[in-house]
Design an enzyme around this catalytic site. Structure first.
Site, PDB file in Angstrom:
ATOM      1  N   GLU A   1      -3.007  -1.324 -13.598  1.00 13.37           N
ATOM      2  CA  GLU A   1      -3.974  -2.266 -13.109  1.00 13.37           C
ATOM      3  C   GLU A   1      -5.455  -2.087 -13.633  1.00 13.37           C
ATOM      4  O   GLU A   1      -5.979  -1.210 -14.110  1.00 13.37           O
ATOM      5  CB  GLU A   1      -4.426  -2.222 -11.492  1.00 13.37           C
ATOM      6  CG  GLU A   1      -3.168  -2.429 -10.632  1.00 13.37           C
ATOM      7  CD  GLU A   1      -3.386  -2.202  -9.020  1.00 13.37           C
ATOM      8  OE1 GLU A   1      -4.215  -2.028  -8.650  1.00 13.37           O
ATOM      9  OE2 GLU A   1      -2.209  -2.115  -8.508  1.00 13.37           O
TER      10      GLU A   1
ATOM     11  N   GLU B   1       0.652   3.172  -5.129  1.00 15.15           N
ATOM     12  CA  GLU B   1      -0.613   3.842  -5.040  1.00 15.15           C
ATOM     13  C   GLU B   1      -0.356   5.007  -3.710  1.00 15.15           C
ATOM     14  O   GLU B   1      -1.110   5.165  -2.857  1.00 15.15           O
ATOM     15  CB  GLU B   1      -1.878   3.167  -4.692  1.00 15.15           C
ATOM     16  CG  GLU B   1      -2.250   2.343  -5.904  1.00 15.15           C
ATOM     17  CD  GLU B   1      -3.624   1.782  -5.740  1.00 15.15           C
ATOM     18  OE1 GLU B   1      -4.042   1.491  -4.476  1.00 15.15           O
ATOM     19  OE2 GLU B   1      -4.159   1.216  -6.640  1.00 15.15           O
TER      20      GLU B   1
END
Ligand SMILES: [Zn+2]
Length: 678
Positions: free
Chosen positions: A302, A149
């Site tokens: 995710e 991320e």
């Protein structure tokens, strides 16, 4: 697609450094039960793997890798560089970022390092090399996942120095930079590159200068790519046959993802919708991810199995919702179905974030059962849709530079302070989504001629060569639609002189004299002059109203009031063999539905199969099969799909089917046909 993948990867983030051997052993049993075949690790384990500088402890990870291999579980191996160990921050504080407020931050958060720090990059490369040496040929390795991320911006002295160098390379001379940034305004002429500062909140000049901010975002994108490549090139060297990627978080605005993903083998993202998000908005983000990958399959890396813990209300996913969201991802092009995380943490920042194995610790939970059901169904599908693309005749243009430039313009209230590019484009996507019309989200560099229709709403920035490529597309018979706030600046964010919408005006056969920005309580009307194919005679419009003069275009609608009453608001221009539409305002949704619906009808573009009710329908096509996904969102009523006379295999039930097929309430059907495409 993921290199060497033979099945859909079903699994997710596993952080086993939290657990003892007995727990890991129990997890293997539970993973088998839920048909989990994929784990991502060790995302946050740098501190455990390198407890002091240059001293490594891989023993525990070696053991785990062998355990996964024995259990036939593939590993997405993360370099753990998203969370540097405390010794690194303490010994070399330059690795810690400085935030926009100018504050030097302390150690602790994840993704909390300076992407330009030479020391960070040196230590990240060192541990990546250790891991590559050790695991690049490990039979359990499925892919490399670099850090996690990315997207933290830094405003430290290192970044400032590198920004100056980056600008010197981009502009060559200070005279050129002064000209492009128009520093003559407010007397901000630069006499030396050393005078350039970062756009922090300590520096109001730069903070509010869109040219500086735009370049800073481009610089941070390039810096982040360099940080990713710092590790990726090492991993690649040890085994070029392994896919290398990282995941894009929900905050996708910070970095130009089209540029980022060019450096990866596959795009991946984390799907954490708000409970209030419309299903079309989630589909839109999936389509964007596929677009980043140039239409190839991507990874949904995710999602929470039941609830996420950082939103104001941790609303549970309702029974069946996880399954619907998982199929939606796959239907739009994902080759994975992954969760964060597999076992719920005992304590810490995300202890109440959902997990496949909850604090209860066993399989007798609603969430575990739903995950197991998804696992069993995906196992049955094998490689059915792996790598499958989505054939589309409509492209929607999306561009990060455009996003940033528009929102900096909005900061100056043009068109208005509430402008949200992501959401505005989603309205155009939604029209096609609701009709089940296949579409691609494409970059400004895409080959437009692959499509019959290109929609480019709010194309504020017309980069060099873009207008000419759109002209070629239309001349050759394409249909193009753009809107207000288009063609206004060049790639340097400088206004294009000589009438809006700049280089697009000839193609559109209009020019725009002024843009009126209305406060939310004020509205205007789109009154139809050419109502054929439209469901209403007049539609509400708001936010911004272009004052348009035609120069060859046909007027489809005019304004209903204000001092520009009766002036054109929607136009259509024949150009070469094609057509170019201009919508000079922000229309109500019904107008968008009508005009885009009309364009698609005229071009013979429709949903590939007829359905009833509230069904989301997509197709994926790979070398072996055509697969059709039908998701019935109605919780009360069954829906139907017309499959035609050919025989299909429904992959969840295993039945051979044809003709009219019933999909139960809030259920999914997946149809496969051999020997595609036809
Ligand atoms: Zn920095």
């Amino acid at each position: 697609m993921i290199k060497n993948a033979k099945i859909v990867y079903h699994g997710g983030d596993y952080n086993p450094d939290q657990w003892d051997e007995k727990t890991v052993e129990e997890d293997m049993r539970l993973f088998h039960k839920a048909e989990i075949n994929f784990v991502v690790l060790p995302v946050f384990s740098w501190a455990k793997l390198e407890p002091e500088e240059g001293v490594y402890d891989f023993g525990w990870l070696d053991k785990l890798m062998d355990t996964f291999e024995k259990n036939n579980i593939k590993v997405g191996m993360a370099t753990p560089t998203t969370a540097q160990p405390a010794w690194l921050s303490k010994k070399y504080p330059e690795v810690l970022p400085v935030d926009k407020q100018g504050r030097k931050r302390t150690h602790g958060m994840r993704v909390f390092f300076c992407v330009n720090s030479p020391k960070y990059r040196e230590r990240a490369a060192a541990i990546a090399e250790q891991m590559a040496k050790r695991y690049a040929k490990h039979p359990a390795l499925a892919l490399w996942h670099v850090a996690n991320e990315y997207g933290t911006f830094c405003y430290c002295p290192t970044c400032e120095a590198k920004f100056r160098t980056w600008l010197k390379e981009k502009y060559g001379t200070l005279d050129n930079l002064n000209e492009k940034w128009n520093t003559a305004f407010w007397g901000r002429t630069l006499y030396s590159f050393d005078e350039i500062m970062l756009p922090t909140e300590l520096n109001d000049d730069y903070r509010f200068n869109p040219s500086v901010n735009l370049d800073y975002r481009r610089f941070m994108t390039d810096s982040t790519i360099a940080c990713f490549e710092n590790e990726a090139q090492i991993l690649r060297k040890y085994n070029p046959d392994i896919t290398i990627q990282t995941n894009i978080s929900g905050h996708i605005e910070n970095l130009d993802q089209f540029k980022m993903v060019k450096h990866m083998d596959i795009a991946a993202w984390d799907n954490y919708p708000k409970p209030s998000d419309d299903k079309s908005f989630i589909a839109y983000k999936h389509d964007l991810m596929r677009g980043l990958n140039n239409g190839e399959s991507y990874m949904m890396q995710e999602q929470s199995p039941n609830q996420q813990n950082w939103q104001p209300y941790s609303k549970l996913k309702r029974p069946g919702e996880l399954r619907m969201l998982s199929y939606q991802a796959i239907a739009h092009g994902s080759d994975t179905c992954s969760y964060f995380q597999l076992r719920q943490s005992v304590a810490g920042q995300e202890m109440f974030h959902g997990a496949v194995i909850s604090h209860a610790g066993h399989e007798n939970t609603r969430t575990f059962r739903e995950v197991s059901r998804i696992g069993a169904e995906l196992s049955r599908m094998g490689d059915t849709f792996l790598g499958g693309k989505r054939p589309a005749k409509v492209g929607i243009v999306f561009d990060w530079d455009n996003w940033w430039a528009l929102e900096y313009a909005a900061a100056y209230c043009l068109p208005n302070k509430n402008f949200n590019y992501l959401k505005r484009i989603s309205k155009y996507h939604k029209v096609l989504f609701e009709r089940n019309i296949p579409l691609d989200i494409i970059s400004v560099d895409a080959d437009f001629c692959k499509y019959d229709v290109v929609l480019a709403p709010y194309l504020f920035m017309t980069k060099t060569g873009l207008a000419e490529r759109i002209e070629t597309f239309v001349k050759q018979g394409g249909t193009f639609l753009t809107t207000t706030m288009s063609g206004i600046v060049d790639e340097y964010n400088r206004a294009v002189f000589g009438e809006y919408p700049g280089k697009l005006k000839e193609l559109l056969g209009i020019w725009v004299e002024e843009v009126d920005a209305l406060p939310p309580e004020e509205k205007n009307k789109i009154v139809m002059d050419a109502p054929e194919g439209f469901t209403k005679e007049a539609y509400v419009c708001a936010n911004h109203c272009d004052i348009i003069h035609t120069r060859g275009a046909e007027v489809l609608a005019h304004y209903g009031k204000d001092f520009y009453v009766n002036q054109p608001v929607v136009t259509k221009h024949t150009y070469g063999d094609g057509t170019a539409y201009y919508v000079g305002t922000e229309p109500e949704d019904a107008f968008l539905a009508d005009i885009i619906g009309k364009i698609c009808t005229e071009k013979g573009i429709a949903a590939p199969y007829r359905t009833t009710g509230n069904v989301e329908l997509t197709e994926r096509v790979n070398d072996k099969y055509k697969t059709v996904f039908a998701l019935n969102y109605d919780k009360e009523n069954a829906a139907f799909i017309e499959l035609g006379t050919q025989t299909w295999k429904e992959m969840i039930t295993g039945q051979e089917v044809s003709g009219r097929y019933e999909i139960a309430p809030y259920d999914v059907a997946v149809f496969r046909k051999e020997g595609s495409p036809d």
